[in-house]
Design a protein around this motif. Structure first.
Motif, PDB file in Angstrom:
ATOM      1  N   ARG A 106     -38.206  38.113  31.145  1.00 11.14           N
ATOM      2  CA  ARG A 106     -38.640  37.161  30.128  1.00 11.14           C
ATOM      3  C   ARG A 106     -40.104  36.777  30.334  1.00 11.14           C
ATOM      4  NH1 ARG A 106     -35.608  31.468  28.638  1.00 11.14           N
ATOM      5  NH2 ARG A 106     -37.110  30.764  27.073  1.00 11.14           N
ATOM      6  N   TRP A 138     -33.258  43.710  26.446  1.00 13.28           N
ATOM      7  CA  TRP A 138     -32.637  43.258  27.682  1.00 13.28           C
ATOM      8  C   TRP A 138     -31.372  44.040  28.019  1.00 13.28           C
ATOM      9  CZ3 TRP A 138     -32.905  41.567  32.230  1.00 13.28           C
ATOM     10  CH2 TRP A 138     -31.785  41.080  32.905  1.00 13.28           C
ATOM     11  N   LYS A 145     -28.863  39.711  38.341  1.00  9.89           N
ATOM     12  CA  LYS A 145     -29.065  39.718  36.898  1.00  9.89           C
ATOM     13  C   LYS A 145     -29.924  38.541  36.443  1.00  9.89           C
ATOM     14  CE  LYS A 145     -26.359  40.657  32.745  1.00  9.89           C
ATOM     15  NZ  LYS A 145     -24.987  40.713  32.174  1.00  9.89           N
ATOM     16  N   LYS A 146     -29.669  37.368  36.993  1.00 14.08           N
ATOM     17  CA  LYS A 146     -30.454  36.192  36.628  1.00 14.08           C
ATOM     18  C   LYS A 146     -31.910  36.374  37.035  1.00 14.08           C
ATOM     19  CE  LYS A 146     -30.896  31.218  37.481  1.00 14.08           C
ATOM     20  NZ  LYS A 146     -30.351  30.054  38.219  1.00 14.08           N
ATOM     21  N   ALA A 176     -30.645  45.482  31.611  1.00 11.64           N
ATOM     22  CA  ALA A 176     -29.532  44.988  32.430  1.00 11.64           C
ATOM     23  C   ALA A 176     -28.675  46.127  32.951  1.00 11.64           C
ATOM     24  CB  ALA A 176     -28.689  44.003  31.628  1.00 11.64           C
ATOM     25  N   GLU A 235     -23.596  33.695  27.814  1.00 10.20           N
ATOM     26  CA  GLU A 235     -23.670  33.552  29.266  1.00 10.20           C
ATOM     27  C   GLU A 235     -24.925  32.789  29.692  1.00 10.20           C
ATOM     28  OE1 GLU A 235     -23.421  37.454  30.890  1.00 10.20           O
ATOM     29  OE2 GLU A 235     -21.338  37.767  30.264  1.00 10.20           O
ATOM     30  N   SER A 254     -25.398  35.261  19.973  1.00  5.60           N
ATOM     31  CA  SER A 254     -26.506  34.507  20.568  1.00  5.60           C
ATOM     32  C   SER A 254     -26.909  33.364  19.653  1.00  5.60           C
ATOM     33  CB  SER A 254     -27.711  35.408  20.831  1.00  5.60           C
ATOM     34  OG  SER A 254     -28.308  35.818  19.616  1.00  5.60           O
ATOM     35  N   ASN A 298     -33.625  38.859  34.784  1.00  2.52           N
ATOM     36  CA  ASN A 298     -33.762  38.273  33.459  1.00  2.52           C
ATOM     37  C   ASN A 298     -34.955  37.322  33.399  1.00  2.52           C
ATOM     38  OD1 ASN A 298     -32.941  35.964  31.337  1.00  2.52           O
ATOM     39  ND2 ASN A 298     -31.938  37.867  30.760  1.00  2.52           N
ATOM     40  N   ILE A 353     -30.433  33.277  23.045  1.00  4.24           N
ATOM     41  CA  ILE A 353     -29.661  33.042  24.258  1.00  4.24           C
ATOM     42  C   ILE A 353     -28.210  33.422  24.014  1.00  4.24           C
ATOM     43  CG2 ILE A 353     -29.023  31.343  26.011  1.00  4.24           C
ATOM     44  CD1 ILE A 353     -32.039  31.794  25.795  1.00  4.24           C
ATOM     45  N   GLU A 365     -28.007  33.729  29.056  1.00  7.19           N
ATOM     46  CA  GLU A 365     -29.103  34.640  29.353  1.00  7.19           C
ATOM     47  C   GLU A 365     -30.022  34.792  28.144  1.00  7.19           C
ATOM     48  OE1 GLU A 365     -26.902  37.792  32.340  1.00  7.19           O
ATOM     49  OE2 GLU A 365     -26.932  38.173  30.195  1.00  7.19           O
ATOM     50  N   TYR A 366     -31.297  34.942  28.432  1.00  6.59           N
ATOM     51  CA  TYR A 366     -32.279  35.286  27.411  1.00  6.59           C
ATOM     52  C   TYR A 366     -32.132  36.771  27.099  1.00  6.59           C
ATOM     53  CZ  TYR A 366     -36.968  36.110  25.414  1.00  6.59           C
ATOM     54  OH  TYR A 366     -38.026  36.463  24.616  1.00  6.59           O
TER      55      TYR A 366
END
Length: 260
Positions: free
Chosen positions: A222, A182, A214-215, A186, A127, A111, A218, A124, A129-130
């Motif tokens: 967050r 996360w 997933k988005k 997930a 991908e 990340s 997420n 991040i 993602e946070y």
């Protein structure tokens, strides 16, 4: 045996749990096979819980004893385990103390770290993602007056700057607070909301609104973890997802692993 002129070495308890391990002046927060670490400024000292007289109760995330305390000339810094990471409290004792506190850190493997417009720090993954971060900092004096404070990032060091002067009521307490969790969320989402899951209809709504399950989760995760206090967290999640948030926390596994 230490001589009379030499103080005996400080004996510190080693703190270890499933989520947090202390090593010298660093804390490492784990989630599955991933981790992040934060090194506290100063030298290790006896474990101390700061005087929180001016701090709103909603901002205190921890319920445990401190895992690690360090001291500088005019401040003490204590880290605590929280359900979703760690909370580190800087207790500044006088107007002569430093205004800046540097925390070397290691972001989760794979990340990158970035400073957000709201003052928080995000991790991040590759991908986009946070996966975790450090929430917007706060600082309060002993009279409950909120003070200006901010983060900066440079070469793997998080610096928190706190504004105070001779008229400030001490101690001042400031907070860098990590958010982590996360990966577990997930996995829970995948088991419950994908086409074969028990709540596929909610998954469909997430796809329609956010483009993917997933988005969507997420983004909601967050928003929820960017705030302090139960009411603020809930309001942030509702702002991000409307009634979908209520549907998500109606699934017990998701409520426990994503929004507890």
């Amino acid at each position: 045996m230490a001589s009379a002129a030499e103080p005996a070495p400080l004996e510190l308890e080693e703190y270890s749990s499933d989520k947090l391990i202390v090593d010298q002046s660093s804390i490492e927060v784990f989630e599955g096979n991933a981790s992040m670490s934060l090194t506290l400024p100063g030298k290790p000292s006896e474990l101390t819980t700061p005087d929180l007289v001016g701090v709103p109760k909603s901002l205190i995330e921890h319920v445990t004893e401190p895992a690690l305390t360090t001291e500088t000339k005019e401040a003490s810094i204590s880290s605590f385990e929280t359900p979703n990471g760690s909370q580190t409290l800087i207790s500044i004792e006088s107007a002569e103390a430093s205004h800046t506190y540097k925390f070397p850190f290691e972001a989760p493997s794979g990340s990158v770290s970035q400073l957000e417009e709201d003052g928080s720090v995000s991790f991040i993954n590759d991908e986009g993602e946070y996966v975790g971060g450090i929430t917007k900092p706060w600082a309060y004096d002993a009279n409950g007056q909120q003070l200006e404070t901010s983060f900066s990032l440079s070469n793997g060091v998080l610096t928190q700057t706190v504004e105070f002067d001779e008229s400030t009521a001490f101690p001042v307490v400031a907070d860098p607070n990590t958010v982590w969790g996360w990966t577990v969320c997930a996995a829970t989402v995948g088991a419950n909301l994908m086409p074969w899951g028990a709540a596929a209809k909610i998954g469909y709504k997430l796809v329609k609104r956010f483009g993917s399950v997933k988005k969507g989760v997420n983004i909601i995760w967050r928003a929820y973890h960017s705030k302090k206090g139960a009411a603020a967290k809930r309001n942030a999640a509702i702002a991000a997802a409307g009634g979908l948030f209520a549907e998500l926390i109606g699934i017990n596994d998701i409520k426990q692993n994503c929004f507890s």
